[in-house]
Motif scaffolding. Sequence first.
Motif, mmCIF file in Angstrom:
data_model
loop_
_atom_site.group_PDB
_atom_site.id
_atom_site.type_symbol
_atom_site.label_atom_id
_atom_site.label_comp_id
_atom_site.label_asym_id
_atom_site.label_seq_id
_atom_site.Cartn_x
_atom_site.Cartn_y
_atom_site.Cartn_z
ATOM 1 N N ALA A 94 45.829 25.768 41.103
ATOM 2 C CA ALA A 94 45.702 24.663 41.814
ATOM 3 C C ALA A 94 45.546 25.039 43.354
ATOM 4 O O ALA A 94 45.313 24.160 44.209
ATOM 5 C CB ALA A 94 47.361 24.281 41.798
ATOM 6 N N ALA A 95 45.542 26.173 43.591
ATOM 7 C CA ALA A 95 45.238 26.657 45.082
ATOM 8 C C ALA A 95 43.772 26.749 45.337
ATOM 9 O O ALA A 95 43.325 27.128 46.376
ATOM 10 C CB ALA A 95 45.948 27.906 45.281
ATOM 11 N N ILE A 96 42.807 26.741 44.097
ATOM 12 C CA ILE A 96 41.419 26.731 44.107
ATOM 13 C C ILE A 96 40.598 25.491 43.987
ATOM 14 O O ILE A 96 41.029 24.505 43.104
ATOM 15 C CB ILE A 96 40.921 27.931 43.246
ATOM 16 C CG1 ILE A 96 41.669 29.255 43.314
ATOM 17 C CG2 ILE A 96 39.604 28.150 43.400
ATOM 18 C CD1 ILE A 96 41.466 30.249 42.330
ATOM 19 N N ALA A 194 34.786 36.771 41.338
ATOM 20 C CA ALA A 194 34.462 36.581 42.558
ATOM 21 C C ALA A 194 35.324 37.511 43.649
ATOM 22 O O ALA A 194 36.434 37.692 43.221
ATOM 23 C CB ALA A 194 34.593 35.108 43.017
ATOM 24 N N VAL A 195 34.873 37.818 44.713
ATOM 25 C CA VAL A 195 35.427 38.342 45.839
ATOM 26 C C VAL A 195 36.694 37.413 45.993
ATOM 27 O O VAL A 195 36.551 36.287 46.512
ATOM 28 C CB VAL A 195 34.824 38.886 46.620
ATOM 29 C CG1 VAL A 195 35.751 39.441 48.093
ATOM 30 C CG2 VAL A 195 33.826 39.968 46.611
ATOM 31 N N GLY A 196 38.002 37.881 46.045
ATOM 32 C CA GLY A 196 39.139 37.097 46.205
ATOM 33 C C GLY A 196 39.693 36.427 44.926
ATOM 34 O O GLY A 196 40.503 35.634 44.925
ATOM 35 N N GLY A 197 38.931 36.638 43.630
ATOM 36 C CA GLY A 197 39.189 36.141 42.459
ATOM 37 C C GLY A 197 40.268 36.872 41.803
ATOM 38 O O GLY A 197 40.669 37.865 42.325
ATOM 39 N N HIS A 198 40.565 36.131 40.807
ATOM 40 C CA HIS A 198 41.784 37.002 40.064
ATOM 41 C C HIS A 198 41.622 37.380 38.488
ATOM 42 O O HIS A 198 41.053 36.721 37.907
ATOM 43 C CB HIS A 198 42.943 35.966 39.789
ATOM 44 C CG HIS A 198 43.045 35.294 41.226
ATOM 45 N ND1 HIS A 198 44.577 35.595 41.993
ATOM 46 C CD2 HIS A 198 42.673 34.107 41.728
ATOM 47 C CE1 HIS A 198 44.331 34.743 43.261
ATOM 48 N NE2 HIS A 198 43.368 34.079 43.018
ATOM 49 N N ALA A 224 42.465 53.404 39.604
ATOM 50 C CA ALA A 224 40.979 54.013 39.882
ATOM 51 C C ALA A 224 40.240 53.043 40.608
ATOM 52 O O ALA A 224 38.746 53.489 40.780
ATOM 53 C CB ALA A 224 40.607 54.329 38.299
ATOM 54 N N THR A 225 40.521 52.070 40.940
ATOM 55 C CA THR A 225 39.525 50.864 41.577
ATOM 56 C C THR A 225 40.533 50.558 42.565
ATOM 57 O O THR A 225 41.241 49.576 42.850
ATOM 58 C CB THR A 225 39.572 49.627 40.353
ATOM 59 O OG1 THR A 225 39.324 50.108 39.150
ATOM 60 C CG2 THR A 225 38.442 48.657 40.986
ATOM 61 N N PRO A 226 39.598 51.001 44.083
ATOM 62 C CA PRO A 226 40.285 50.355 45.272
ATOM 63 C C PRO A 226 40.197 48.893 45.577
ATOM 64 O O PRO A 226 41.084 48.439 46.249
ATOM 65 C CB PRO A 226 39.263 51.167 46.284
ATOM 66 C CG PRO A 226 38.640 52.332 45.416
ATOM 67 C CD PRO A 226 38.550 51.785 44.022
ATOM 68 N N GLU A 227 39.152 48.350 45.162
ATOM 69 C CA GLU A 227 39.258 46.737 45.245
ATOM 70 C C GLU A 227 40.035 46.181 44.400
ATOM 71 O O GLU A 227 39.856 44.860 44.356
ATOM 72 C CB GLU A 227 37.692 46.171 45.108
ATOM 73 C CG GLU A 227 37.032 46.586 43.940
ATOM 74 C CD GLU A 227 36.323 47.675 43.613
ATOM 75 O OE1 GLU A 227 35.478 47.863 42.621
ATOM 76 O OE2 GLU A 227 36.566 48.764 44.149
ATOM 77 N N ILE A 244 44.118 41.137 42.154
ATOM 78 C CA ILE A 244 43.106 40.297 43.147
ATOM 79 C C ILE A 244 41.913 41.322 43.531
ATOM 80 O O ILE A 244 42.176 42.333 43.877
ATOM 81 C CB ILE A 244 43.830 39.791 43.930
ATOM 82 C CG1 ILE A 244 45.001 38.589 43.963
ATOM 83 C CG2 ILE A 244 42.938 38.993 45.193
ATOM 84 C CD1 ILE A 244 45.793 38.272 44.777
ATOM 85 N N LYS A 245 40.673 40.757 43.263
ATOM 86 C CA LYS A 245 39.380 41.489 43.659
ATOM 87 C C LYS A 245 39.168 41.319 45.277
ATOM 88 O O LYS A 245 39.061 40.237 45.706
ATOM 89 C CB LYS A 245 38.429 40.894 42.646
ATOM 90 C CG LYS A 245 37.310 41.795 43.003
ATOM 91 C CD LYS A 245 35.986 41.315 42.166
ATOM 92 C CE LYS A 245 34.817 42.171 41.763
ATOM 93 N NZ LYS A 245 33.728 41.972 41.041
ATOM 94 N N THR A 246 39.215 42.282 45.905
ATOM 95 C CA THR A 246 39.323 42.346 47.264
ATOM 96 C C THR A 246 37.963 42.406 47.869
ATOM 97 O O THR A 246 37.341 42.574 49.232
ATOM 98 C CB THR A 246 40.095 43.278 47.920
ATOM 99 O OG1 THR A 246 39.778 44.641 47.620
ATOM 100 C CG2 THR A 246 41.508 43.065 47.513
ATOM 101 N N ALA A 247 36.877 43.226 47.092
ATOM 102 C CA ALA A 247 35.727 43.545 47.681
ATOM 103 C C ALA A 247 34.864 43.472 46.494
ATOM 104 O O ALA A 247 35.051 43.451 45.207
ATOM 105 C CB ALA A 247 35.557 44.823 48.439
#
Length: 247
Positions: A94-96, A194-198, A224-227, A244-247
């Motif tokens: 709902a937030a997207i 996507a960046v910012g995706g879930h 093992a995954t910084p992003e 959440i994917k940050t980069a």
Amino acid sequence: MGRRTASAVVGSRVGLAIVRSAMRNPHVRAELLLSLSDKMARTADWDTAQAEPAFRVPAERFEDLVWLFSSNWLNHRFTRLDFDEAAYLYRILAAIDRPRMAELGRFRGGSTVFYAASGARVTSIDGNPKQDVWGPELERVLDRMGLREQVDLVVGDTRLHEPGPDPYDLVFFDASVSGDGIRAEIENWWPAIAVGGHAVFRDGRAQLPHLLPVQEEVDRFVGATPEADRRRDREVPGCFVHVIKTA
């Protein structure tokens, strides 16, 4: 001694077979479910409920009140989502604006209907041979609800299906029950988010022993995954792990 003996009997293979046989009788099933329901209602604690992830203040919509209900496997019908899990996923969608999501594993397709009705464009992949029967049933429901154009039903291997060039806002991992399987799914689908995706992993916190390899692999991936920014588990319902994917 009586309770311990009864517990041991019910927990045995013979005992479980007796219980399953008895549950086929609708009156016996109703009595057992009523007994469970009564026990859950009598032992429910307001303070405990307010500390759960589903508790929201202010309560503005139905999904903010889901904590008033019990969320467990007895809620399942066409979907295996518990009430609080469904509410959590609804909030994400709902937030997207016009969210695009991939559903890895759909079983009977109840969750597919839920995602589409929540406004998502859904790519749903499942390799169960019974999809030959379940698929046409699901298509008829989607047609009747006016949701068919929002859903791409794929019968195939979630580990190998090509995500395509367009990024996804949410990928829900609910197909693999092995460490190797979830690892292959992550390798295939994480780049497509996507960046910012879930990424939401069902069984990322194992509720059954045979699912521990899934939990271990999800933990390894996140570590093992910084992003990969993992939401705090106390804020996430059920057996979900939310990243959440940050980069």
